[in-house]
Write a protein that holds these residues in place. Structure first.
Motif, mmCIF file in Angstrom:
data_model
loop_
_atom_site.group_PDB
_atom_site.id
_atom_site.type_symbol
_atom_site.label_atom_id
_atom_site.label_comp_id
_atom_site.label_asym_id
_atom_site.label_seq_id
_atom_site.Cartn_x
_atom_site.Cartn_y
_atom_site.Cartn_z
ATOM 1 N N CYS A 1 -6.677 8.227 -1.740
ATOM 2 C CA CYS A 1 -7.652 7.915 -2.779
ATOM 3 C C CYS A 1 -8.915 7.354 -2.116
ATOM 4 C CB CYS A 1 -7.095 6.891 -3.770
ATOM 5 S SG CYS A 1 -5.608 7.429 -4.638
ATOM 6 N N TYR A 2 -10.074 7.715 -2.662
ATOM 7 C CA TYR A 2 -11.332 7.278 -2.074
ATOM 8 C C TYR A 2 -11.687 5.917 -2.668
ATOM 9 C CZ TYR A 2 -15.839 7.755 0.226
ATOM 10 O OH TYR A 2 -16.924 7.580 1.046
ATOM 11 N N ILE A 3 -11.028 4.879 -2.189
ATOM 12 C CA ILE A 3 -11.203 3.529 -2.700
ATOM 13 C C ILE A 3 -12.134 2.756 -1.766
ATOM 14 C CG2 ILE A 3 -10.046 1.383 -3.307
ATOM 15 C CD1 ILE A 3 -9.315 3.681 -5.118
ATOM 16 N N GLY A 4 -13.096 2.050 -2.330
ATOM 17 C CA GLY A 4 -14.012 1.247 -1.532
ATOM 18 C C GLY A 4 -13.545 -0.183 -1.385
ATOM 19 N N ASP A 5 -14.295 -0.949 -0.613
ATOM 20 C CA ASP A 5 -13.946 -2.354 -0.359
ATOM 21 C C ASP A 5 -13.854 -3.199 -1.632
ATOM 22 O OD1 ASP A 5 -13.764 -1.900 2.347
ATOM 23 O OD2 ASP A 5 -15.864 -2.397 2.735
ATOM 24 N N PRO A 6 -14.773 -3.049 -2.612
ATOM 25 C CA PRO A 6 -14.689 -3.892 -3.818
ATOM 26 C C PRO A 6 -13.358 -3.770 -4.557
ATOM 27 C CG PRO A 6 -16.825 -2.808 -3.715
ATOM 28 C CD PRO A 6 -15.975 -2.186 -2.645
ATOM 29 N N GLY A 7 -12.761 -2.580 -4.530
ATOM 30 C CA GLY A 7 -11.486 -2.405 -5.215
ATOM 31 C C GLY A 7 -10.375 -3.224 -4.590
ATOM 32 N N LEU A 8 -10.273 -3.171 -3.262
ATOM 33 C CA LEU A 8 -9.231 -3.941 -2.582
ATOM 34 C C LEU A 8 -9.477 -5.439 -2.716
ATOM 35 C CD1 LEU A 8 -8.598 -1.896 0.705
ATOM 36 C CD2 LEU A 8 -7.281 -1.899 -1.405
ATOM 37 N N VAL A 9 -10.728 -5.860 -2.604
ATOM 38 C CA VAL A 9 -11.036 -7.284 -2.744
ATOM 39 C C VAL A 9 -10.670 -7.770 -4.144
ATOM 40 C CG1 VAL A 9 -12.890 -8.986 -2.742
ATOM 41 C CG2 VAL A 9 -12.858 -7.195 -1.000
ATOM 42 N N ALA A 10 -10.964 -6.949 -5.159
ATOM 43 C CA ALA A 10 -10.634 -7.327 -6.532
ATOM 44 C C ALA A 10 -9.126 -7.468 -6.728
ATOM 45 C CB ALA A 10 -11.197 -6.289 -7.509
ATOM 46 N N LEU B 1 -9.644 -4.784 3.377
ATOM 47 C CA LEU B 1 -8.313 -5.337 3.629
ATOM 48 C C LEU B 1 -8.390 -6.830 3.948
ATOM 49 C CD1 LEU B 1 -5.321 -4.781 3.835
ATOM 50 C CD2 LEU B 1 -5.629 -4.091 6.210
ATOM 51 N N ILE B 2 -9.422 -7.229 4.683
ATOM 52 C CA ILE B 2 -9.577 -8.648 4.998
ATOM 53 C C ILE B 2 -9.766 -9.451 3.718
ATOM 54 C CG2 ILE B 2 -11.106 -10.336 6.094
ATOM 55 C CD1 ILE B 2 -11.627 -8.245 8.278
ATOM 56 N N GLY B 3 -10.626 -8.942 2.798
ATOM 57 C CA GLY B 3 -10.832 -9.636 1.536
ATOM 58 C C GLY B 3 -9.563 -9.723 0.710
ATOM 59 N N LEU B 4 -8.729 -8.692 0.761
ATOM 60 C CA LEU B 4 -7.476 -8.714 0.000
ATOM 61 C C LEU B 4 -6.509 -9.757 0.541
ATOM 62 C CD1 LEU B 4 -5.525 -5.757 -1.443
ATOM 63 C CD2 LEU B 4 -4.306 -7.391 -0.037
ATOM 64 N N VAL B 5 -6.266 -9.729 1.852
ATOM 65 C CA VAL B 5 -5.251 -10.637 2.414
ATOM 66 C C VAL B 5 -5.706 -12.089 2.389
ATOM 67 C CG1 VAL B 5 -4.260 -8.816 3.831
ATOM 68 C CG2 VAL B 5 -6.033 -10.280 4.796
ATOM 69 N N LYS B 6 -7.030 -12.334 2.398
ATOM 70 C CA LYS B 6 -7.511 -13.708 2.296
ATOM 71 C C LYS B 6 -7.152 -14.320 0.954
ATOM 72 C CE LYS B 6 -11.419 -13.830 5.525
ATOM 73 N NZ LYS B 6 -12.900 -13.979 5.660
ATOM 74 N N ASN B 7 -7.070 -13.474 -0.092
ATOM 75 C CA ASN B 7 -6.818 -13.986 -1.437
ATOM 76 C C ASN B 7 -5.352 -13.963 -1.829
ATOM 77 O OD1 ASN B 7 -9.564 -14.527 -2.799
ATOM 78 N ND2 ASN B 7 -9.887 -12.536 -1.855
ATOM 79 N N CYS B 8 -4.591 -12.950 -1.371
ATOM 80 C CA CYS B 8 -3.179 -12.883 -1.798
ATOM 81 C C CYS B 8 -2.234 -12.686 -0.620
ATOM 82 C CB CYS B 8 -2.984 -11.775 -2.829
ATOM 83 S SG CYS B 8 -3.223 -10.102 -2.186
ATOM 84 N N GLY B 9 -2.694 -12.984 0.586
ATOM 85 C CA GLY B 9 -1.860 -12.781 1.768
ATOM 86 C C GLY B 9 -0.596 -13.614 1.773
#
Length: 625
Positions: free
Chosen positions: A191-200, A224-232
């Motif tokens: 899927c062509y997912i951008g950074d805002p989607g993973l961070v959200a 990925l960094i934004g995702l793991v910082k919030n729910c890692g």
């Protein structure tokens, strides 16, 4: 029967809901429950928890939205590009709520009137309903609109899988993050997912514990960094494969923010030692690790051995830079290792397995694929030091000889499964050692075992009475004598004889009379079998569900007729390049097998009548190339 309806009159609402929950997740069973009555349909819709929805088709968004409206309790949803909203709708039965009515035509005779189901409007969608993107290209698959409908309709969603949903962007994931706070598992493929989607997702789904990214484009390390910082903290499982954007920066974040990670699968070209070392130091609870990192070497794997003492399963793929030194460190630090897979690790030698065998005595499953420097001594060490070995797989190990199996037979008496592929130096003696020492063997699979013949099979039949699955693909020395012994000594459920060119009808007769419970049979590429063998199988194997008999020049329509008249449980059949089988034989298979789900055949051998009768189950082999 309405007056006799005691269930609906007596059974409380909550108890009926519990009954429907216990039906399971099989769609057919749930649909059957929904057809009982209006009350059951309403309750089933309110309690259905799993669905697999289409991602392709001009009306995919509407179908997903309709499912979200009708089944608000969905918690596990898979949206797959391989399913089409258009073709899927055509096969749907008329819902119970639109049962046929009775009317009278001008002649006075009563006729049934079938109302068009709601899904039927998707069969031939008008072009005006196709969405057009900024580039002017019309979209015929699921978009952010459909994903938004799902997010708003199923706010209790816990598991979401998106497979090849190429029109979905970060906007859709943002809607999921805003509405589905209970999401615990997210699987995104191609899927062509951008950074805002993973961070959200990281910001909105604090319970996320399973994340799988495969062929995900449009994002960078930042996502990925934004995702793991919030729910890692909640992540337990992480998989990243074939994502060209991933570098050591992402793994440093994983090591810093995911202390509870237990499963990590990583395929990345740009990751080097630094990233793997960061994960090893920060994720010390790792139990399963799958790595394919061409840029990493001994330093990375030494860190795993030093910090990941709880590791139980390790898979190393296509490593070009690490040596025996790495496995030595892992063997010293990971004493609980039970599963080890080494694929195309060219620099490893026998010493690597010696280190593992001496230190990791809990090894139960071992796979060696394409490690060409490993020789006989490597397996001898496993036989001496790993008595709990249950599964062994050797693929393209040209230097391993029969003597290695002497130690395996002596020391690994619990062995259940053995797979040998392209091991040219292994012959009958090796199989005799295994059969005499490993009497609990239940599965034996050999492909291109040119030195293995009847002597091996006779020994297996005499010693391995629990054998259920036997595969002998292109073992050209196996003949009817070996099959006679197997049929006499083992009650097989699966048998693959593809390419065993010495097998005749006599051998199939032995199997048919000695193994009546057989479920799967592959007798492809057997030039000496004919109608007599097929007739014996039809008479002696009534439980047969899957058969492959392609490239069998001796088989004719007559033999097929005898086969299918006896094998009424048949579900799949491969029937290509059988030159004496005609359209009549194909029609016989279709008409005689009520449970048939798939028939692979040349298109030229299918009559129009057969095509009309069995179109959905027909698969055609392209022979015009």
């Amino acid at each position: 029967m309405r007056r006799s309806d005691l269930i609906n009159l007596v059974l409380p609402q909550e108890l009926l809901e519990e009954v429907l929950r216990r039906v399971g997740t099989d769609k057919r069973d749930l649909d059957a429950c929904a057809l009982v009555c209006t009350r059951w349909r309403a309750l089933e819709r309110a309690t259905r928890r799993c669905a697999r929805l289409p991602a392709s088709g001009a009306h995919a968004d509407e179908v997903v939205g309709l499912f979200a409206e009708r089944f608000p309790a969905l918690v596990d949803v898979s949206i797959d590009e391989r399913l089409s909203a258009d073709t899927g709708a055509a096969a749907r039965p008329v819902p119970r709520s639109r049962r046929p009515g009775i009317s009278t035509n001008p002649s006075g005779r009563r006729t049934r009137i079938y109302r068009m189901p709601r899904f039927a409007r998707f069969i031939s969608p008008p072009r005006s309903n196709l969405t057009t993107g900024d580039d002017g290209i019309q979209s015929t698959c699921l978009t952010d609109v459909g994903l938004t409908s799902l997010a708003r309709g199923c706010k209790g969603l816990e598991k979401l899988s998106l497979v090849w949903c190429t029109a979905i962007s970060s906007t859709g994931l943002v809607r999921i993050a805003e509405n589905c706070k209970k999401l615990t598992s997210l699987d995104i493929q191609a899927c062509y997912i951008g950074d805002p989607g993973l961070v959200a997702i990281g910001e909105g789904c604090k319970l996320l514990n399973n994340l799988n990214l495969r062929f995900v484009e449009g994002t960078t390390d930042e996502g990925l960094i934004g995702l793991v910082k919030n729910c890692g903290q909640s992540l337990v499982s992480l998989g990243v494969a074939t994502c060209a954007w991933m570098t050591d920066a992402s793994l440093r974040a994983v090591g810093s923010h995911c202390p509870n990670l237990e499963f990590l699968s990583l395929e990345a070209e740009h990751v080097k030692n630094e990233g793997v070392i960061s994960v090893a130091k920060g994720c010390r609870l790792l139990k399963t690790l799958k790595l394919q990192c061409i840029g990493a070497g001994d330093e990375a794997l030494e860190a795993i051995g030093s910090y990941c003492s709880l590791l139980e399963s390790l898979s190393l793929n296509n490593f070009e830079r690490f040596t025996d030194r790495s496995l030595s460190s892992i063997a010293k630090g990971c004493k609980n290792l039970t599963d080890l897979a080494l694929n195309d690790c060219m620099l490893l030698t026998d010493k690597s397995l010696e280190f593992v065998a001496r230190s990791c005595k809990k090894i139960a499953r071992l796979k060696i694929n394409g490690c060409q420097n490993m020789e006989t001594a490597a397996l001898e060490h496993i036989g001496r030091w790993c008595p709990g070995l249950l599964e062994l797989s050797l693929i393209y190990c040209p230097r391993v000889r029969d003597s290695a199996f002497l130690e395996l037979g002596r020391g690994c008496s619990l062995l259940r499964s053995l797979y040998l592929v392209d091991c040219s130096k292994i012959g009958d003696d090796a199989m005799c050692h295994i059969a005499q020492g490993c009497k609990n063997l239940t599965e034996l699979s050999i492909r291109r075992g040119y030195e293995i013949g009847d002597k091996a099979l006779i020994s297996v039949a005499e010693n391995c009475k629990s054998l259920k699955e036997l595969s002998l693909q292109f073992c050209e020395r196996v003949s009817d004598a070996g099959l006679a012994a197997i049929a006499d000594g083992c009650s097989l459920e699966k048998l693959n004889l593809c390419g065993c060119q010495l097998i005749t009808d006599k051998g199939l007769t032995f199997i048919a009379r000695g193994c009546p419970d057989i479920l799967f049979l592959d007798i492809s590429v057997l030039p000496l079998i004919g109608d007599m063998g097929l007739a014996e199988i039809g008479e002696g194997c009534p439980q047969l569900k899957d058969i492959a008999l392609s490239h069998c020049p001796g088989a004719t329509d007559v033999g097929l007729g005898h086969l299918v008249r006896g094998c009424l449980q048949l579900q799949t059949c491969q029937l290509v390049y059988c030159k004496r089988v005609t359209s009549t034989g194909v029609a016989t298979v279709v008409s005689s097998c009520p449970r048939l789900k798939k028939l692979l055949v040349e298109e030229t051998k299918v009559s129009e009548r057969t095509r009309r009768r069995a179109g959905p189950i027909l698969s055609f082999l392209c022979t015009g190339l």
